[in-house]
Motif scaffolding. Structure first.
Motif, short mmCIF file in Angstrom:
data_model
loop_
_atom_site.label_atom_id
_atom_site.label_comp_id
_atom_site.label_asym_id
_atom_site.label_seq_id
_atom_site.Cartn_x
_atom_site.Cartn_y
_atom_site.Cartn_z
N THR A 17 -4.87 -12.16 -4.91
CA THR A 17 -4.56 -11.47 -3.65
C THR A 17 -3.47 -12.22 -2.89
O THR A 17 -2.53 -11.61 -2.36
N SER A 69 -9.60 -7.35 0.00
CA SER A 69 -9.14 -8.53 0.74
C SER A 69 -7.74 -8.41 1.33
O SER A 69 -7.41 -9.12 2.28
N ASP A 115 -8.76 -3.39 -5.42
CA ASP A 115 -9.99 -4.18 -5.55
C ASP A 115 -10.98 -3.74 -4.48
O ASP A 115 -10.67 -3.80 -3.28
N ASP A 147 -2.69 -5.23 -6.32
CA ASP A 147 -3.75 -6.25 -6.40
C ASP A 147 -4.95 -5.61 -7.09
O ASP A 147 -5.27 -4.43 -6.85
MG LIG Z 1 -8.46 -10.91 -4.64
#
Ligand SMILES: [Mg+2]
Ligand SMILES: Nc1ncnc2c1ncn2[C@@H]1O[C@H](COP(=O)(O)OP(=O)(O)OP(=O)(O)O)[C@@H](O)[C@H]1O
Length: 259
Positions: free
Chosen positions: A19, A46, A42, A128
């Motif tokens: 990330t 995050s 994800d 990501d």
């Molecule tokens: Mg991550």
């Protein structure tokens, strides 16, 4: 009009700096003037904490578009950088179970079509992904032109690398456009003998061409910037970790042909 490229940031292992790399690479590419979209696939979501979003931003994201409850234009968010836009993971990151999200990604072409559409409008799309080669990461790689593998510079670093390399090799059979940009050593502590030894070991045991020369140093400024909601390349551009990400962006921009 030229078509942009999708860069997937992937790793078998969790907590290796995916990330951090995705956010800072995207910000550094945007600072070069490339039209950049950062997409968080994800379910941990995050990216929302460190991408430099404007205060009071929308929290819906990719999972909401995938579920059909939000239009695409509602989930593309502006940031403090004029050329950087972000699609967050969305409400899936507040949910206890992610089965519907996983199933929709695996069973539909929504992610593929989104990334394909995004390339037509951007110079670069940075994605990501969650750790491992599950259905999300597979779908992302199937729609990507490039893959970057952060590898945390610690003693067990090499254990999971063959799996992700094999996985990328398999996906390249169905997506021949996919090329591996390389393995990026992260959280390198140049002052520590152990870290230097691991770095030397990694370089010795992996094919030379696979491991990028530039490394990302372990720097408190990286995590501090994230806690403050900003990429380190924006908050503390003089920091060595920020400079590493700027150099990475320069390298990839050259490879993409947008330098
Ligand atoms: Mg991550
Ligand atoms: N260069 C660095 N220097 C210091 N800390 C770092 C650096 N890179 C990442 N970190 C910290 O390490 C932790 C893990 O990083 P990050 O969240 O980017 O990993 P990840 O691979 O995305 O994890 P996950 O697999 O859970 O998604 C975070 O707390 C992050 O702030």
């Amino acid at each position: 009009m030229s078509v942009g490229q999708v860069i997937a940031v992937v790793s078998q292992k969790g907590g290796v700096g995916k990330t951090t790399t995705a956010v800072n690479l995207a910000a550094a590419l945007a600072r070069r003037g490339l039209r950049t979209l950062l997409v968080d696939t994800d379910p941990q979501g995050s990216v929302r904490f460190g991408a430099g979003l404007r205060t009071g931003h929308e929290t819906a994201g990719f999972s909401d578009y995938l579920a059909g409850t939000r239009a695409l234009r509602e989930v593309i968010l502006p940031t403090s950088l004029p050329w950087l836009r972000v699609i967050l993971a969305g409400t899936v990151s507040d949910a206890a179970e992610h089965e519907h999200y996983l199933a929709r990604i695996a069973d539909t072409r929504v992610l593929h079509d989104l990334l394909t559409m995004a390339r037509e409008r951007c110079d670069v799309v940075v994605v990501d992904t969650p750790p491992g080669l599950g259905p999300i990461t597979r779908r992302v790689l199937e729609a990507s032109q490039r893959a970057l593998i952060p590898l945390q510079c610690e003693p067990l670093a090499l254990q999971t690398t063959p799996q992700i390399l094999r996985g990328i090799g398999e996906i390249a059979k169905v997506n021949p456009a996919l090329t591996l940009d390389g393995i990026l050593l992260t959280m390198v502590d140049e002052a520590s003998d152990a870290s230097r030894r691991v770095q030397a070991y990694v370089r010795e045991h992996l094919p030379r061409a696979l491991v990028l020369d530039l490394v990302v140093p372990r720097r408190a400024a990286t995590a501090d910037a994230f806690s403050a909601g900003q990429p380190v390349v924006v908050r503390d551009p003089g920091d060595p970790a920020a400079q590493a990400y700027v150099n990475l962006a320069t390298l990839l921009a050259e490879r993409i042909g947008s330098a």
